[in-house]
Design an enzyme around this catalytic site. Structure first.
Site, PDB file in Angstrom:
ATOM      1  N   GLN A 238      -6.591  -0.994   5.154  1.00 35.84           N
ATOM      2  CA  GLN A 238      -7.274  -1.659   6.274  1.00 35.84           C
ATOM      3  C   GLN A 238      -8.685  -2.101   5.898  1.00 35.84           C
ATOM      4  OE1 GLN A 238      -5.951  -2.484   9.167  1.00 35.84           O
ATOM      5  NE2 GLN A 238      -4.063  -1.288   9.086  1.00 35.84           N
TER       6      GLN A 238
ATOM      7  N   CYS B 257       4.039   2.179  12.100  1.00 34.39           N
ATOM      8  CA  CYS B 257       4.913   2.949  11.222  1.00 34.39           C
ATOM      9  C   CYS B 257       5.407   4.226  11.882  1.00 34.39           C
ATOM     10  CB  CYS B 257       4.191   3.292   9.938  1.00 34.39           C
ATOM     11  SG  CYS B 257       3.476   1.855   9.208  1.00 34.39           S
TER      12      CYS B 257
ATOM     13  N   ALA C  93       0.821  -1.211   0.000  1.00 37.28           N
ATOM     14  CA  ALA C  93       0.000   0.000   0.000  1.00 37.28           C
ATOM     15  C   ALA C  93       0.855   1.262   0.000  1.00 37.28           C
ATOM     16  CB  ALA C  93      -0.951   0.002   1.192  1.00 37.28           C
ATOM     17  N   THR C  94       2.030   1.197   0.608  1.00 37.17           N
ATOM     18  CA  THR C  94       2.902   2.377   0.601  1.00 37.17           C
ATOM     19  C   THR C  94       3.241   2.761  -0.837  1.00 37.17           C
ATOM     20  OG1 THR C  94       3.847   1.771   2.741  1.00 37.17           O
ATOM     21  CG2 THR C  94       5.137   3.287   1.377  1.00 37.17           C
TER      22      THR C  94
ATOM     23  N   HIS D  18      -0.801  -7.992   3.258  1.00 36.29           N
ATOM     24  CA  HIS D  18      -0.420  -8.508   4.581  1.00 36.29           C
ATOM     25  C   HIS D  18      -1.328  -8.078   5.723  1.00 36.29           C
ATOM     26  CE1 HIS D  18       1.856  -5.095   6.592  1.00 36.29           C
ATOM     27  NE2 HIS D  18       1.788  -4.620   5.364  1.00 36.29           N
TER      28      HIS D  18
ATOM     29  N   ASN E 184      -6.206   3.130  10.326  1.00 34.72           N
ATOM     30  CA  ASN E 184      -5.416   2.023  10.871  1.00 34.72           C
ATOM     31  C   ASN E 184      -5.221   2.099  12.377  1.00 34.72           C
ATOM     32  OD1 ASN E 184      -3.890   4.287   9.698  1.00 34.72           O
ATOM     33  ND2 ASN E 184      -2.158   3.331  10.725  1.00 34.72           N
TER      34      ASN E 184
ATOM     35  N   THR F 146      10.219  -6.936 -12.568  1.00 32.85           N
ATOM     36  CA  THR F 146       9.727  -8.304 -12.719  1.00 32.85           C
ATOM     37  C   THR F 146       8.640  -8.581 -11.687  1.00 32.85           C
ATOM     38  OG1 THR F 146      11.919  -8.969 -13.446  1.00 32.85           O
ATOM     39  CG2 THR F 146      10.445 -10.730 -12.719  1.00 32.85           C
TER      40      THR F 146
HETATM   41  C1  PLP Z   1      -0.388  -0.945   6.574  1.00 28.36           C
HETATM   42  C2  PLP Z   1      -0.898   0.288   5.958  1.00 28.36           C
HETATM   43  C3  PLP Z   1      -0.192   0.907   4.911  1.00 28.36           C
HETATM   44  C4  PLP Z   1       1.141   0.399   4.405  1.00 28.36           C
HETATM   45  O1  PLP Z   1       0.971  -0.766   3.692  1.00 28.36           O
HETATM   46  P1  PLP Z   1       2.256  -1.618   3.230  1.00 28.36           P
HETATM   47  O2  PLP Z   1       1.681  -2.640   2.346  1.00 28.36           O
HETATM   48  O3  PLP Z   1       2.827  -2.163   4.500  1.00 28.36           O
HETATM   49  O4  PLP Z   1       3.177  -0.696   2.533  1.00 28.36           O
HETATM   50  C5  PLP Z   1      -0.730   2.044   4.340  1.00 28.36           C
HETATM   51  N1  PLP Z   1      -1.890   2.553   4.772  1.00 28.36           N
HETATM   52  C6  PLP Z   1      -2.599   1.992   5.778  1.00 28.36           C
HETATM   53  C7  PLP Z   1      -3.888   2.583   6.185  1.00 28.36           C
HETATM   54  C8  PLP Z   1      -2.109   0.851   6.400  1.00 28.36           C
HETATM   55  O5  PLP Z   1      -2.810   0.314   7.392  1.00 28.36           O
END
Ligand code: PLP
Length: 385
Positions: A180, A327, A72-73, A202, A152, A241
């Protein structure tokens, strides 16, 4: 005995069925999907296309609107920077919210350093965005609004339908960080006026290191400037890739979570309700964020007057929880402060993240532990002050 895991917003254990689905793609079916000239490539390509269809189906969208990312980042970075780079001639103003994840906030700060201006909207005391305030913040030069689907830390669900309707009226794109929310609440991009949506594997029993960005390709047909160069993968939007086993894991995790959404979310809601009812019996506890609409597996509670560091130290042997987002560890939660909590109150807060492994027995143990330690901690802070 390991502590009870209640940090499902930080990450989740890989589901057995996801693990099994991924397995063949590490060793036997190891081909590069971009190898167009032989069997190994075709096999991998078939898996990628199935995964893409499954991820698309989970949002009621189409395969060509899905870009695979490392999580998500990266999806948030691609959405926000990609739109900024593609639309800057139309305007250089973005709107987001103070309670967003750092992957959105830090990306917006970076754009400010490039000369964009960003409005960081406050939230109401319950964590929800006032849509009228959003409407007033829009300018002729606004190109993008980014508002998360589910928070989150406090789990609240932002009113995306209303937000999207306002953006549509003005021809402004809407991005949502649904890391989330995906799999846990219904997200239908045909029904919701969302133009870009980030998700990750994840947080729902999938592997770490994979996610996706939905980019609307009908009306409007969203333009993006790629942020990774080096190959024609993902229609040229994201070079590199493809991690086939991870994509299979993402698609499987989403498909399973969706199939079990109603039953599992109802189960989590019942557990969370019990937890909150029991904690309230300890008096002087504050709920952070609206009770509803909220993710079923989230509870965030402040224990006023209790020393935060001591509280968490006493929780560690029994349960894995956090005071804020993983984070931003070490800093007082910017989300709780946006709700009006003091730095001290933010530190004396506990984020409970319930998930697939959480049982009623565990919740009982957690409650017992709070019953045991809270009176002691309260006495200590009382003596000190
Ligand atoms: C965990 C999370 C992210 C980051 O996701 P990653 O896949 O770990 O990079 C971004 N936004 C929210 C709201 C999250 O809970």
């Amino acid at each position: 005995m390991r502590p009870i895991y209640l940090d499902y917003h930080a990450t989740t254990p890989l589901e057995e069925r996801v693990w099994e689905a991924m397995m063949p793609y590490w060793r036997e079916k190891f081909g590069n999907p971009a190898s167009r000239g032989h069997y190994y490539g075709w096999e991998a390509q078939a898996a990628v296309e199935l995964a893409r269809e499954q991820v698309a189906a989970s949002l009621n969208s189409t395969p060509e609107s899905i870009i695979f990312t490392s999580g998500a980042t990266e999806a948030n970075n691609l959405a926000i920077k990609g739109v900024a780079a593609a639309y800057h001639a139309q305007g250089r103003h973005l709107v987001t919210v103070q309670t967003e994840h750092r992957a959105v906030l830090d990306t917006c700060r970076y754009l400010e350093s490039l000369g964009f201006s960003v409005t960081y909207l406050p939230v109401q005391a319950d964590g929800l965005l006032d849509v009228e305030l959003l409407r007033q913040s829009l300018r002729p030069e606004t190109i993008l609004v980014s508002v998360m689907a589910a928070n989150n830390e406090i789990g609240v669900l932002q009113p995306l339908a209303e937000i999207g309707a306002i953006c549509r009226e003005r021809g402004i794109l809407l991005h949502t960080d649904a890391a989330q929310a995906a799999g846990k609440i219904p997200l239908d991009v045909q029904a919701l006026p969302i133009d870009l949506l980030s998700l990750t594997a994840h947080k729902i029993g999938g592997p770490r290191g994979v996610g996706a960005l939905f980019v609307r390709r009908d009306t409007p047909r969203v333009q993006l400037v790629p942020q990774l160069h080096g190959g024609a993968q993902e229609q040229g939007w994201r070079a590199g890739t493809l991690a086939v086993p991870l994509l299979v894991g993402l698609a499987t995790a989403l498909t399973l979570t969706l199939a079990e959404q109603e039953v599992e979310q109802a189960r989590l809601l019942a557990l969370r309700t019990d937890l909150w009812q029991e904690l309230q019996k300890l008096d002087d506890v504050l709920l952070n964020g609206a009770w509803s609409p909220r993710l079923a597996g989230n509870l965030n509670v402040t224990f006023p007057g209790v020393n935060g560091a001591e509280l968490h130290q006493h929780l560690q042997p029994v349960m894995a929880v956090s005071s804020g987002s993983a984070c931003s560890t070490g800093q007082p939660s910017h989300v709780l402060q946006a709700l009006g909590r003091s730095v001290q109150a933010a530190a004396s807060s506990v984020r409970f993240g319930l998930g697939r492994g959480t049982t009623a027995g565990e919740i009982q143990q957690v409650v017992n532990h709070f019953q045991e330690i809270l009176p002691l901690l309260r006495q200590k802070s009382y003596i000190r002050t």
